[in-house]
Design a protein around this motif. Structure first.
Motif, PDB file in Angstrom:
ATOM      1  N   ARG A  92       0.831  -1.198   0.000  1.00 23.35           N
ATOM      2  CA  ARG A  92       0.000   0.000   0.000  1.00 23.35           C
ATOM      3  C   ARG A  92       0.871   1.256   0.000  1.00 23.35           C
ATOM      4  N   ARG A 135       2.265   1.944  -3.404  1.00 29.22           N
ATOM      5  CA  ARG A 135       1.273   2.587  -4.263  1.00 29.22           C
ATOM      6  C   ARG A 135       1.150   4.077  -3.921  1.00 29.22           C
ATOM      7  N   ARG A 137       3.956   5.933  -5.501  1.00 25.48           N
ATOM      8  CA  ARG A 137       3.724   6.146  -6.939  1.00 25.48           C
ATOM      9  C   ARG A 137       2.746   7.305  -7.144  1.00 25.48           C
ATOM     10  N   TRP A 138       1.665   7.336  -6.356  1.00 22.52           N
ATOM     11  CA  TRP A 138       0.696   8.419  -6.467  1.00 22.52           C
ATOM     12  C   TRP A 138       1.348   9.772  -6.207  1.00 22.52           C
TER      13      TRP A 138
END
Length: 479
Positions: free
Chosen positions: A277, A280, A283-284
């Protein structure tokens, strides 16, 4: 959430009085001490017996936030051949608190000191915590003195703890220490603190330990008496000072594990899904996290002064959930490691402000003296983990609730105004999340008239600031 540092104020601003009172009542925060507790504390302060061992010639110093008076620790560091001798004096609270007495019973109700902008709610009566038991400068005090020998790389080679009388030579603030070090005028103990602190930070990195440099959200009082909020990052000397406390806690944990009796601070390892998580999230946020790079290395590379990286550090705090305490007798427990420290760890360095430290310290003194652990300590071990965990939850809600109230007060005059901030958290349906403003230093709930994207900078309008409930809300209106 970012850590909070609470400044103090003589008077609570009128708009916040109802909210603060309601918060204290809802959490059961205690008020004044009963007369029986105060009487016992006065008697203990006047009649304490100092230990026979005399270390008053050791030039200990204390290093704390500006204005602190409940001083748990005093440090001295000297060269020892190619290595170092760290002496760490910890306030001997057990010298003042009779097992089963009125103070002891009250401490098991309070469990830890709670901090608010206008007051602190101490674990012990002030005559002890800010007086007779505090390691204030130029007075003789009873202490548990840790002596930890380190090799040239800063690794512990031998350790012991025993009672002694000590006298701190000087009370430093963090700002003073950093200024002296930066200016090249620091005394030897501070120079060695920096030297040993850096070695211990390197050791922490090598074993995979994690120290999140999350910006602190500070409540400040302006010259006109108004309250403001600011973010700040810790000074380097704060980290070095913390490393001495961590070192002592790790040594204490190993001592108790070897003896088969004790109480540890624990944190389970992060689950794979939690790491995924966070990847991710990175990356966001547009932050590179190579597949071959582990979590500890990634975190150490983040810069809290960069808004997106500060948001990433904020997201990383989710891995610190699940911390607890593990008490044991008759043998060492399994899974006793603190995952963030990457080693077994115990709380032993803040007995004026935290209940468990008094008990863990007594166990270590008994182990080193090769004497039985006191019965009053063993009798309390079964209940201590739940007492500490319940209190930690209350302290977190209290601290967060206070900052929520201050945020509401700071923002209340600006309802209807548009602010720019960074989305640091987004709900799964992407219709709401948390917004981090640059000015003032506020994190708040935001709802979107359109789908929100983590890591984007957006304009949002302040639509609510409730000074009683401490609720602030922003809204993004559809284009």
């Amino acid at each position: 959430m970012p850590a909070r540092t609470i400044a103090f104020l003589d008077e609570v601003p009128a708009p916040l009085r109802q909210g603060l009172a309601q918060l204290r009542d809802s959490l059961g925060v205690p008020d004044v001490f009963e007369e029986s507790v105060l009487t016992e504390a006065e008697r203990a302060a006047a009649g304490v017996r100092l230990p026979d061992r005399d270390l008053t010639e050791v030039p200990f110093v204390t290093i704390d936030p500006e204005g602190s008076v409940d001083l748990d620790q005093a440090v001295h560091i000297a060269r020892d051949g190619d290595g170092y001798l760290v002496r760490y004096a910890i306030a001997d609270v057990a010298a003042f608190v009779a097992p089963g007495g009125a103070i002891d019973a009250e401490c098991h109700q309070r469990v830890e000191t709670l901090y608010a902008p206008n007051r602190r709610t101490p674990l012990h009566p002030e005559v002890l915590s800010e007086g007779a038991a505090s390691l204030l400068p130029d007075v003789v005090r009873p202490a548990l003195v840790w002596e930890i020998r380190l090799d040239a790389a800063g690794a512990p080679t031998a350790s012991t703890v025993a009672r002694a009388r000590v006298r701190s030579r000087r009370q430093y603030s963090y700002v003073e220490v950093q200024g002296l070090l930066d200016g090249g005028t620091a005394e030897d103990v501070l120079v060695l603190l920096a030297e040993v602190g850096r070695l211990r930070e390197a050791a922490e990195a090598a074993r995979g330990g994690i120290n999140l440099g999350v910006p602190e959200q500070e409540v400040r009082v302006a010259a006109d008496g108004s309250w403001t909020l600011e973010y700040r990052t810790n000074l380097p000397c704060e980290g070095w000072n913390a490393q001495i406390s961590l070192l002592t806690g790790m040594v204490a944990a190993r001592m108790m594990l070897d003896a088969g009796v004790g109480i540890l601070r624990t944190l389970p390892p992060a689950e794979d899904y939690a790491i995924d998580r966070l990847r991710r999230t990175a990356r966001w946020l547009g932050i590179a996290w190579p597949e071959q790079m582990g979590y500890p290395e990634f975190v150490r590379g983040l810069d809290a002064s960069v808004p997106r990286e500060a948001a990433m550090l904020n997201a990383c705090t989710t891995l610190f959930r699940g911390a607890g305490y593990d008490a044991f007798t008759g043998g060492a427990p399994r899974g006793a490691e603190h995952a963030a420290i990457a080693a077994p760890y115990a709380h032993v360095t803040a007995p004026l402000r935290r209940l468990v430290d008094r008990y863990a310290g007594e166990i270590c003194v008994a182990v080193c003296a090769e004497t039985p652990v006191p019965g009053w300590v063993l009798d309390a071990l079964d209940e201590l983990p739940s007492e500490m965990e319940t209190s930690s939850r209350r302290a977190g809600r209290y601290e967060r609730g206070i900052v929520d109230l201050v945020e509401a007060m700071v923002l209340a005059p600006s309802i209807g105004r548009e602010f720019t901030g960074l989305l640091i958290d987004v709900d799964p349906d992407r219709t709401a999340g948390r917004l981090q403003l640059r000015e003032p230093a506020v994190e708040a709930r935001v709802k979107g008239g359109r789908r929100l994207r983590l890591g984007t900078e957006i304009a949002a309008t302040l639509v609510a600031a409730d000074l009683v409930a401490g609720k602030v809300e922003f809204r993004v209106f559809a284009d």
